[in-house]
Design a protein around this motif. Structure first.
Motif, mmCIF file in Angstrom:
data_model
loop_
_atom_site.group_PDB
_atom_site.id
_atom_site.type_symbol
_atom_site.label_atom_id
_atom_site.label_comp_id
_atom_site.label_asym_id
_atom_site.label_seq_id
_atom_site.Cartn_x
_atom_site.Cartn_y
_atom_site.Cartn_z
ATOM 1 N N PHE A 39 0.869 -1.086 0.174
ATOM 2 C CA PHE A 39 0.119 -0.036 -0.243
ATOM 3 C C PHE A 39 0.869 1.189 0.050
ATOM 4 C CE2 PHE A 39 0.603 -0.992 4.687
ATOM 5 C CZ PHE A 39 0.894 0.332 4.946
ATOM 6 N N VAL A 40 0.279 2.366 -0.560
ATOM 7 C CA VAL A 40 0.961 3.753 -0.543
ATOM 8 C C VAL A 40 -0.106 4.632 0.367
ATOM 9 C CG1 VAL A 40 1.621 5.462 -1.918
ATOM 10 C CG2 VAL A 40 2.220 3.264 -2.758
ATOM 11 N N THR A 41 0.826 5.287 1.108
ATOM 12 C CA THR A 41 -0.474 6.405 1.810
ATOM 13 C C THR A 41 -0.245 7.624 1.415
ATOM 14 O OG1 THR A 41 0.040 4.926 3.806
ATOM 15 C CG2 THR A 41 -0.810 7.304 4.118
ATOM 16 N N LEU A 42 -1.281 8.350 0.785
ATOM 17 C CA LEU A 42 -1.058 9.774 0.433
ATOM 18 C C LEU A 42 -2.118 10.763 1.457
ATOM 19 C CD1 LEU A 42 -2.398 8.675 -3.033
ATOM 20 C CD2 LEU A 42 -0.546 10.197 -2.604
ATOM 21 N N ARG A 43 -1.363 11.644 2.019
ATOM 22 C CA ARG A 43 -2.105 12.525 2.788
ATOM 23 C C ARG A 43 -2.012 13.674 2.034
ATOM 24 N NH1 ARG A 43 -1.339 16.840 5.513
ATOM 25 N NH2 ARG A 43 -2.226 16.948 7.652
ATOM 26 N N GLY A 44 -3.269 14.262 2.240
ATOM 27 C CA GLY A 44 -3.416 15.761 1.276
ATOM 28 C C GLY A 44 -4.897 16.325 1.527
ATOM 29 N N SER A 45 -4.929 17.267 0.659
ATOM 30 C CA SER A 45 -6.273 18.081 0.741
ATOM 31 C C SER A 45 -7.394 17.185 0.026
ATOM 32 C CB SER A 45 -6.022 19.399 -0.033
ATOM 33 O OG SER A 45 -5.202 19.934 0.245
ATOM 34 N N ILE A 46 -8.725 17.762 0.689
ATOM 35 C CA ILE A 46 -9.553 16.915 0.259
ATOM 36 C C ILE A 46 -9.930 17.602 -1.275
ATOM 37 C CG2 ILE A 46 -12.245 16.936 0.240
ATOM 38 C CD1 ILE A 46 -12.055 17.003 3.213
ATOM 39 N N PRO A 47 -9.981 16.567 -2.312
ATOM 40 C CA PRO A 47 -10.237 16.997 -3.699
ATOM 41 C C PRO A 47 -11.437 17.610 -4.052
ATOM 42 C CG PRO A 47 -10.008 14.828 -3.593
ATOM 43 C CD PRO A 47 -9.963 15.085 -2.379
ATOM 44 N N VAL A 48 -11.993 18.685 -3.478
ATOM 45 C CA VAL A 48 -13.034 19.308 -4.033
ATOM 46 C C VAL A 48 -12.830 20.882 -4.013
ATOM 47 C CG1 VAL A 48 -14.829 17.781 -2.945
ATOM 48 C CG2 VAL A 48 -14.176 19.741 -1.395
ATOM 49 N N ARG A 49 -13.507 21.868 -4.357
ATOM 50 C CA ARG A 49 -13.149 23.325 -4.586
ATOM 51 C C ARG A 49 -13.565 23.906 -3.221
ATOM 52 N NH1 ARG A 49 -11.194 23.731 -9.238
ATOM 53 N NH2 ARG A 49 -12.269 22.432 -10.945
ATOM 54 N N TRP A 50 -12.386 24.451 -2.448
ATOM 55 C CA TRP A 50 -12.571 25.127 -1.251
ATOM 56 C C TRP A 50 -11.245 26.086 -1.163
ATOM 57 C CZ3 TRP A 50 -8.909 24.096 2.701
ATOM 58 C CH2 TRP A 50 -8.288 23.205 2.673
#
Length: 173
Positions: free
Chosen positions: A54-65
């Motif tokens: 598995f690969v873990t990605l941490r990031g922003s929620i990909p909606v427009r904000w």
């Protein structure tokens, strides 16, 4: 470059997706995990039936904000550009399709606070609805799963002793 890149440019006031659906997601190294490990009769060796990764990605929620209006605050509040789900479905679809193409099945873990008065709640609700719409449109609905875990409620005020609840929640799903 658009300022709403969620980390792709040096603008700490923004997050989410931009026109080409990039998100501020940073991958960690791939991890290999043995599965089906069984101890052999010898105490010094074991037999394994395979591995998964598995690969873990941490990031922003990909909606427009964005958080531009509240940046000066010590507790910035994310503001959705629009609350109609259709506006958010296209960038989320593009982002998750790219992740599925690169990595295979995707499990999305949302740590958004669900408390009624939370400033994160509106974005979390839109995110959950848009993920649901995305998975319903997939031929293989197991290709993308969403897990919601209210990290603030379970582990707030440094209650990290509750982290096993998160692990258990992920294992059950």
């Amino acid at each position: 470059d658009d300022a709403r890149s969620g980390g792709a440019v040096d603008d700490a006031r923004s997050g989410g997706a931009v026109d080409d659906a990039r998100s501020g997601a940073t991958p960690s190294p791939q991890r290999l995990v043995p599965i089906g490990t069984q101890a052999s009769s010898s105490a010094s060796s074991s037999a394994s039936s395979g591995f998964t990764s598995f690969v873990t990605l941490r990031g922003s929620i990909p909606v427009r904000w964005n958080e531009e209006e509240s940046f000066i605050s010590l507790k910035p509040r994310p503001e959705l550009e629009l609350e109609q789900d259709e506006v958010h479905l296209q960038p989320l679809t593009t982002h998750l399709d790219a992740l599925r193409h690169s990595y295979g099945s995707v499990a999305v873990l949302s740590l958004i606070e669900h408390k009624e008065t939370s400033h994160e709640r509106p974005m979390g609700l839109v995110f959950e609805r848009v993920i649901h719409a995305y998975t319903q449109a997939l031929a293989d609905q197991d290709a993308c799963r969403m897990l919601a875990f209210d990290f603030h409620r379970e582990c707030g005020k440094l209650a990290f002793r509750n982290l096993p609840f998160l692990v258990k929640h992920c294992q059950v799903r």
